[in-house]
Enzyme design. Sequence first.
Site, mmCIF file in Angstrom:
data_model
loop_
_atom_site.group_PDB
_atom_site.id
_atom_site.type_symbol
_atom_site.label_atom_id
_atom_site.label_comp_id
_atom_site.label_asym_id
_atom_site.label_seq_id
_atom_site.Cartn_x
_atom_site.Cartn_y
_atom_site.Cartn_z
ATOM 1 N N LYS A 157 15.926 -4.858 -31.922
ATOM 2 C CA LYS A 157 14.750 -5.350 -32.648
ATOM 3 C C LYS A 157 13.589 -5.262 -31.661
ATOM 4 O O LYS A 157 13.313 -6.193 -30.909
ATOM 5 C CB LYS A 157 14.995 -6.791 -33.111
ATOM 6 C CG LYS A 157 13.978 -7.315 -34.094
ATOM 7 C CD LYS A 157 14.453 -8.634 -34.683
ATOM 8 C CE LYS A 157 13.417 -9.261 -35.587
ATOM 9 N NZ LYS A 157 13.211 -8.539 -36.844
HETATM 10 N N1 PPE Z 1 15.915 -5.225 -41.073
HETATM 11 C C1 PPE Z 1 14.714 -5.255 -40.484
HETATM 12 C C2 PPE Z 1 14.007 -3.977 -40.219
HETATM 13 C C3 PPE Z 1 14.172 -6.482 -40.134
HETATM 14 O O1 PPE Z 1 12.968 -6.521 -39.542
HETATM 15 C C4 PPE Z 1 14.863 -7.685 -40.424
HETATM 16 C C5 PPE Z 1 14.284 -9.014 -40.061
HETATM 17 C C6 PPE Z 1 16.122 -7.591 -41.046
HETATM 18 C C7 PPE Z 1 16.609 -6.337 -41.356
HETATM 19 C C8 PPE Z 1 16.953 -8.794 -41.335
HETATM 20 O O2 PPE Z 1 17.511 -9.339 -40.153
HETATM 21 P P1 PPE Z 1 17.831 -10.884 -39.994
HETATM 22 O O3 PPE Z 1 16.536 -11.606 -39.925
HETATM 23 O O4 PPE Z 1 18.615 -10.982 -38.748
HETATM 24 O O5 PPE Z 1 18.628 -11.295 -41.192
HETATM 25 N N2 PPE Z 1 12.873 -9.068 -40.059
HETATM 26 C C9 PPE Z 1 12.190 -10.135 -39.361
HETATM 27 C C10 PPE Z 1 10.727 -9.863 -39.158
HETATM 28 C C11 PPE Z 1 9.851 -9.945 -40.342
HETATM 29 C C12 PPE Z 1 8.372 -9.814 -39.971
HETATM 30 O O6 PPE Z 1 7.595 -9.408 -40.853
HETATM 31 O O7 PPE Z 1 7.999 -10.124 -38.838
HETATM 32 C C13 PPE Z 1 12.478 -11.479 -40.015
HETATM 33 O O8 PPE Z 1 12.899 -11.542 -41.155
HETATM 34 O O9 PPE Z 1 12.296 -12.501 -39.340
#
Ligand code: PPE
Length: 307
Positions: A157
């Site tokens: 990330k």
């Molecule tokens: N894919 C991506 C590309 C992504 O950014 C997130 C979280 C997820 C999947 C889901 O991952 P998880 O949060 O571990 O379930 N995206 C983060 C950032 C959003 C933002 O706009 O900043 C979030 O949801 O916190």
Amino acid sequence: MTPTEKIWHNGRFIAWDEARIHVLSHVVSYGSSVFEGVRCYDTQRGPAIFRLREHTRRLLDSAKIYRIPVSYTLEELMEAQVELVRVNRLRSCYIRPIILRGYGGMGVLPANNPTEVFLACWEWGKYLGEEALASGVDVCVSSWNRMAPNTFPALAKAGGNYINSQLIRMEAHQDGYAEGIALGPDGLVSEGSGENIFVIRDGRIYTPPLSAGILPGITRDSIVTLAREAGIPVVETDIPREMLYVADEIFFTGTAAEVTPVRSVDRIPVGSGRRGPITEQLQRAFFDIVEGRAEDRYGWLTPVPAA
Ligand code: PPE
């Protein structure tokens, strides 16, 4: 965004407005940061951080992948996040840990660029709109693809990776959609700009595997666990685009988006065009745990002591 009082920086708390970096920090030119998004929920027993260990582990994994040296341990960073919520006296919030390459030499090759670690938090409401959780969102398939394998590491990330997410999200927004679903370079479904995706048909749940260029979502993992507990089969498999058009139900998962139903894709209604029963069941199971109504049977919550 309403500022909170304190931000944690390299081991100490500083005022919100003091959390600054130099414009020539390596991260600004080259996107060399890794970050997390973590939610703290207001439960009957006080604030509790959801899956803090897993988020902090992924943060350190992301740094390792991008060869960013970090001098804090998993335990230290977990403790600091608990302390952050406590000193800011928030009941529920979103926590944003950021590790970045700072100010030093210029040039792509990091040279004498110190690692800076920041932990911030603030109150963050519903990511895809207030109505989204109940009514679902209208989304499109993006004209942008997710990164190909061995280009950018999708498991990390990292700030730089989100240049791709921005293209997906801005295009969707411009065209009147809440979010875009990106396909991988092979044309198979990958994920949303900031969410993982689940597709339901005939009582089975399908979701793309890690090899589909997705972020290994912690909400995704939680939903897989809750679905299996409920006896609903979950299959991690390649999903062709057209499966989105004939699905009975689709939903997104993410820390910010939580569990959000998708009611149409490219203006084609998903199932009945409303939140479906399996989505609703899993939403309830998820919110019952995070909001402390159900027993924390997987040890997902870290309590924050009162300030
Ligand atoms: N894919 C991506 C590309 C992504 O950014 C997130 C979280 C997820 C999947 C889901 O991952 P998880 O949060 O571990 O379930 N995206 C983060 C950032 C959003 C933002 O706009 O900043 C979030 O949801 O916190």
